[in-house]
Write an enzyme that holds these catalytic residues in place. Sequence first.
Site, PDB file in Angstrom:
ATOM      1  N   LYS A 173      -2.761  -1.489   2.679  1.00  0.00           N
ATOM      2  CA  LYS A 173      -2.924  -1.180   1.402  1.00  0.00           C
ATOM      3  C   LYS A 173      -2.210  -2.058   0.549  1.00  0.00           C
ATOM      4  O   LYS A 173      -1.039  -2.724   1.124  1.00  0.00           O
ATOM      5  CB  LYS A 173      -1.692  -0.077   1.486  1.00  0.00           C
ATOM      6  CG  LYS A 173      -1.707   0.733   0.091  1.00  0.00           C
ATOM      7  CD  LYS A 173      -1.059   2.074   0.032  1.00  0.00           C
ATOM      8  CE  LYS A 173       0.514   2.116   0.072  1.00  0.00           C
ATOM      9  NZ  LYS A 173       1.243   1.191  -0.890  1.00  0.00           N
ATOM     10  N   GLU A 212       0.378   6.945  -7.596  1.00  0.00           N
ATOM     11  CA  GLU A 212       1.973   7.420  -7.376  1.00  0.00           C
ATOM     12  C   GLU A 212       2.645   7.668  -8.849  1.00  0.00           C
ATOM     13  O   GLU A 212       2.414   6.785  -9.651  1.00  0.00           O
ATOM     14  CB  GLU A 212       2.939   6.233  -6.907  1.00  0.00           C
ATOM     15  CG  GLU A 212       4.120   6.649  -6.677  1.00  0.00           C
ATOM     16  CD  GLU A 212       4.830   5.512  -5.722  1.00  0.00           C
ATOM     17  OE1 GLU A 212       4.417   4.844  -4.866  1.00  0.00           O
ATOM     18  OE2 GLU A 212       6.246   5.916  -5.663  1.00  0.00           O
ATOM     19  N   ASP A 214       1.074  -1.846   4.918  1.00  0.00           N
ATOM     20  CA  ASP A 214       1.322  -2.109   3.788  1.00  0.00           C
ATOM     21  C   ASP A 214       1.393  -3.864   3.669  1.00  0.00           C
ATOM     22  O   ASP A 214       2.091  -4.196   4.243  1.00  0.00           O
ATOM     23  CB  ASP A 214       2.717  -1.520   3.192  1.00  0.00           C
ATOM     24  CG  ASP A 214       2.282  -0.704   1.883  1.00  0.00           C
ATOM     25  OD1 ASP A 214       1.396  -0.833   1.167  1.00  0.00           O
ATOM     26  OD2 ASP A 214       3.513   0.008   1.569  1.00  0.00           O
ATOM     27  N   GLU A 267      -1.048  -3.121  -3.956  1.00  0.00           N
ATOM     28  CA  GLU A 267      -0.727  -2.521  -5.064  1.00  0.00           C
ATOM     29  C   GLU A 267      -0.982  -3.084  -6.268  1.00  0.00           C
ATOM     30  O   GLU A 267      -1.480  -4.274  -6.237  1.00  0.00           O
ATOM     31  CB  GLU A 267       0.950  -2.432  -5.389  1.00  0.00           C
ATOM     32  CG  GLU A 267       1.730  -1.539  -4.161  1.00  0.00           C
ATOM     33  CD  GLU A 267       3.121  -1.512  -4.521  1.00  0.00           C
ATOM     34  OE1 GLU A 267       3.775  -1.970  -5.704  1.00  0.00           O
ATOM     35  OE2 GLU A 267       3.682  -1.047  -3.630  1.00  0.00           O
ATOM     36  N   ASP A 309       5.928  -0.451   2.780  1.00  0.00           N
ATOM     37  CA  ASP A 309       6.811  -1.417   2.548  1.00  0.00           C
ATOM     38  C   ASP A 309       8.060  -0.690   2.122  1.00  0.00           C
ATOM     39  O   ASP A 309       9.134  -1.393   1.884  1.00  0.00           O
ATOM     40  CB  ASP A 309       6.464  -2.271   1.544  1.00  0.00           C
ATOM     41  CG  ASP A 309       6.027  -1.833   0.109  1.00  0.00           C
ATOM     42  OD1 ASP A 309       6.040  -0.543  -0.003  1.00  0.00           O
ATOM     43  OD2 ASP A 309       5.619  -2.708  -0.663  1.00  0.00           O
ATOM     44  N   SER A 310       7.809   0.737   2.077  1.00  0.00           N
ATOM     45  CA  SER A 310       9.499   1.492   1.683  1.00  0.00           C
ATOM     46  C   SER A 310      10.336   1.354   2.786  1.00  0.00           C
ATOM     47  O   SER A 310      11.321   1.894   2.675  1.00  0.00           O
ATOM     48  CB  SER A 310       8.802   3.029   1.480  1.00  0.00           C
ATOM     49  OG  SER A 310       8.074   3.451   2.482  1.00  0.00           O
TER      50      SER A 310
END
Length: 283
Positions: free
Chosen positions: A115, A184, A85, A117, A46-47
Amino acid sequence: MGRRTTVRTFAERKRAGERITMVTAYDAQQGRLVDAAGIDAVLVGDSVANVCHGHDTTLPVTLDEMVMHTRWVRRGVERALVVGDLPFMSYQTGPVDALRAAGRMLKEAGADAVKLEGGRSVAQAVEACCRAGIPVMGHVGLTPQSVKAFGGFRVQGRSRERAAEVLEDALALERAGAFCVVLECVPHELARRITERLTIPTIGIGAGPHTDGQVLVLHDLLGLLPGPSPRFVKRYDELGARAQRALEAFRDEVRAGRFPTNEHSYAMDPDALVGIEPVADEA
Ligand code: KIV
């Protein structure tokens, strides 16, 4: 090209003590580059919100946009594991929403895994996805979707309490069935201990040398983004500066009449030109 990477490959690598590599990509061409380099996994992060969409955080990117980018990347990748993501608010609202979002990533975009978070707070969502046959990569430490709660992008797990929380989150993901966890921006000593405690692999970014694998954002690694990089980034090239020079050279050559020459042009049979007389002498 070697055999396809699967989630089993990740487990085998941890057992064998062989390190895992992952790099982000956001379209088919980038996916092709990463895949052809023999990187194990391509993360459609999602970056993309920061790197391609021009946002300051990852919060604005939508599920539809993530599905679209993942579908593009899928078309360029033959061998690496494609991880899509899940964006902010597509899974934090509970296991049912998580299942729907993750299902779209596999069904519509062709991802091999998703993925998401968070740790204990998303363990039920992870469990629901794994039960439905959707492999999940976890992500703890500095989780950028929580940047507002953290009060900025800062290293996580430096205090005893916070270190214990990051470890608990990683263990909760393992119990919930995640096949791997991204760590991270946590101190390298903590990353080492988490890596030793978990039976599933850890993939570090800003987490030091003692994780089971490493991930970097493609544009950071290639030096494509302007301005200084965070401390944990290694720029393996300066493609941004090189691209700038190439564009300036194009501008100068066009203005000076040096591009294009006949070398970059198409010729025709002179007979076909009869009747179309030149207005001036042709060089
Ligand atoms: O979105 C992303 O690129 C990521 C990596 C930084 C792990 O989540």
